[in-house]
Motif scaffolding. Structure first.
Motif, PDB file in Angstrom:
ATOM      1  N   ASP A  13       0.808  -1.219   0.000  1.00 24.34           N
ATOM      2  CA  ASP A  13       0.000   0.000   0.000  1.00 24.34           C
ATOM      3  C   ASP A  13       0.843   1.272   0.000  1.00 24.34           C
ATOM      4  O   ASP A  13       0.416   2.297  -0.521  1.00 24.34           O
ATOM      5  CB  ASP A  13      -0.921   0.025   1.224  1.00 24.34           C
ATOM      6  N   SER A  16       1.338   3.672  -3.033  1.00 23.92           N
ATOM      7  CA  SER A  16       0.260   4.503  -3.540  1.00 23.92           C
ATOM      8  C   SER A  16       0.661   5.974  -3.688  1.00 23.92           C
ATOM      9  O   SER A  16       0.364   6.598  -4.710  1.00 23.92           O
ATOM     10  CB  SER A  16      -0.958   4.379  -2.623  1.00 23.92           C
ATOM     11  N   MET A  46      -4.683  -0.250  -7.788  1.00 20.02           N
ATOM     12  CA  MET A  46      -4.155   0.971  -7.187  1.00 20.02           C
ATOM     13  C   MET A  46      -4.022   2.062  -8.267  1.00 20.02           C
ATOM     14  O   MET A  46      -4.418   3.216  -8.048  1.00 20.02           O
ATOM     15  CB  MET A  46      -2.792   0.665  -6.556  1.00 20.02           C
TER      16      MET A  46
END
Length: 143
Positions: A13, A16, A46
């Motif tokens: 993550d 991002s 994403m």
């Protein structure tokens, strides 16, 4: 100018924000207006979300490039609304469709943003192809 993307389906993550910064830089400083992305893993999703957000702020176009003719209900409405098939995909055996789609996206692109943390797999393979084709590759793993 056109950009496409390749990354691992298990991209963390934390990538991002780097992704958003890189896309914004291309839009603001390199006149990139068109973006192509797959929809086959965490990195692609994403990218899709970032492009959707940035399209509200900038005059850009983005397409989810599908490797197969979609079956009913395969993709959410938001993906279906901006999806496309690459020319000639209907003649490609299903086994080779993702590779065909990825090569097609590279051919259309000036820039390729990647997240490649290992030397094997599809993301690494298509990153190398983009480099061989002389595309400008922005590797988020090394940032």
């Amino acid at each position: 100018m056109v950009c496409t993307f390749f990354g691992h389906r298990d991209t963390p993550d934390e990538v991002s924000q780097l992704l958003c910064n890189s896309i914004s830089d291309l839009i603001e400083n390199k006149d990139v207006t068109d973006f192509y992305v797959g929809y086959n893993g965490k990195f692609d999703i994403m990218v899709f979300k970032k492009l959707r957000e940035l399209s509200a702020l900038h005059p850009i176009k983005f397409s989810v490039v599908l490797p197969y003719i979609p079956t009913k209900g395969k993709y959410e409405a938001e993906v279906s609304a901006c999806s496309m098939l690459p020319d000639g995909i209907e003649n490609v055996p299903r086994k080779f469709a993702i590779s065909y789609r990825n090569k097609w996206m590279i051919e259309q692109s000036d820039f390729v943003i990647t997240y490649v943390s290992r030397s094997f797999g599809g993301a690494a393979q298509f990153r190398e192809l983009a480099l061989k084709k002389g595309k400008t590759v922005i590797d988020l793993y090394n940032k």
